[in-house]
Design a protein around this motif. Structure first.
Motif, short mmCIF file in Angstrom:
data_model
loop_
_atom_site.label_atom_id
_atom_site.label_comp_id
_atom_site.label_asym_id
_atom_site.label_seq_id
_atom_site.Cartn_x
_atom_site.Cartn_y
_atom_site.Cartn_z
N ALA A 20 68.57 76.09 12.68
CA ALA A 20 67.59 77.11 13.05
C ALA A 20 66.37 76.42 13.68
O ALA A 20 65.76 75.54 13.08
CB ALA A 20 67.17 77.90 11.83
N ILE A 21 66.05 76.81 14.91
CA ILE A 21 64.90 76.25 15.61
C ILE A 21 64.03 77.39 16.12
O ILE A 21 64.47 78.53 16.23
CB ILE A 21 65.31 75.35 16.79
N ASP A 22 62.80 77.08 16.43
CA ASP A 22 61.89 78.04 17.04
C ASP A 22 62.05 77.90 18.55
O ASP A 22 61.47 77.00 19.17
CB ASP A 22 60.46 77.77 16.60
N LEU A 23 62.87 78.78 19.14
CA LEU A 23 63.18 78.67 20.55
C LEU A 23 61.94 78.86 21.42
O LEU A 23 61.81 78.21 22.46
CB LEU A 23 64.26 79.69 20.93
N ALA A 24 61.03 79.71 20.98
CA ALA A 24 59.81 79.93 21.77
C ALA A 24 59.01 78.65 21.89
O ALA A 24 58.47 78.33 22.97
CB ALA A 24 58.98 81.04 21.15
N ALA A 29 57.11 74.17 25.38
CA ALA A 29 57.01 72.74 25.69
C ALA A 29 57.69 72.42 27.03
O ALA A 29 57.13 71.70 27.86
CB ALA A 29 57.61 71.91 24.57
N GLY A 30 58.88 72.97 27.24
CA GLY A 30 59.60 72.72 28.49
C GLY A 30 58.87 73.29 29.69
O GLY A 30 58.80 72.66 30.75
N THR A 31 58.32 74.50 29.54
CA THR A 31 57.59 75.12 30.63
C THR A 31 56.32 74.33 30.94
O THR A 31 55.93 74.19 32.12
CB THR A 31 57.25 76.58 30.28
N ALA A 59 58.48 74.47 40.49
CA ALA A 59 58.03 75.86 40.37
C ALA A 59 59.14 76.74 39.82
O ALA A 59 58.90 77.62 38.98
CB ALA A 59 57.55 76.38 41.72
N THR A 60 60.37 76.52 40.27
CA THR A 60 61.51 77.28 39.77
C THR A 60 61.72 77.00 38.29
O THR A 60 61.99 77.93 37.50
CB THR A 60 62.77 76.91 40.57
N GLY A 65 61.34 78.97 32.83
CA GLY A 65 60.84 78.76 31.47
C GLY A 65 60.03 79.95 30.98
O GLY A 65 60.14 80.36 29.83
N LEU A 66 59.20 80.52 31.86
CA LEU A 66 58.43 81.71 31.48
C LEU A 66 59.33 82.91 31.21
O LEU A 66 59.10 83.68 30.27
CB LEU A 66 57.40 82.04 32.56
#
Length: 99
Positions: A20-24, A29-31, A59-60, A65-66
Motif C-alpha cells: 500500500a502506497i500513497d499514489l498521490a 514528486a514525479g510531477t 511539458a508532456t 503527472g497532473l
C-alpha cells in the motif's frame, strides 16, 4: 525435483500482497521532477543548446503527472487508508552502566 521451466509455468506459491502506497505523493514528486526538468530544458532551448523537443517532452510529462494526480485524488486506494492492524511497539534501549 521439478525443473526450473516447469516451476515457472506452474508456480507453487502465490504472489505476495501488493504494497500500500500513497499514489498521490508519488505523483506529486514525479510531477515536480518533470516541472523542474521543463524549466531547465526551456532555458537551455532558449539559449539554443538543446532543441525545443526536449522541453515539449518535459511539458508532456508534467501534464500527464497532473492528470494522474487528479485521478489519484478522485480514486483513493482503500488499502492505503485502512488503519494499521496492530502497531508493534519499539523497544526502548536500556542504559548501560558507566564504569
Amino acid at each position: 525435483m521439478p525443473s526450473s521451466l516447469s516451476s515457472l509455468w506452474k508456480p507453487t506459491r502465490s504472489a505476495p500482497p501488493p504494497v500500500a502506497i500513497d499514489l498521490a505523493r508519488v505523483l506529486v514528486a514525479g510531477t515536480a521532477v518533470w516541472g523542474l526538468a521543463l524549466v531547465v530544458t526551456a532555458a537551455l532551448a532558449a539559449m539554443g543548446e538543446v532543441p525545443w523537443d526536449a522541453a515539449w517532452v518535459c511539458a508532456t510529462g508534467a501534464v500527464l503527472g497532473l492528470l494522474g494526480l487528479r485521478w489519484a485524488r478522485k480514486h483513493p486506494d482503500p488499502a492505503a487508508q485502512a488503519p494499521a492492524s496492530s502497531p508493534t511497539p519499539t523497544p526502548t534501549p536500556t542504559p548501560t552502566p558507566k564504569v
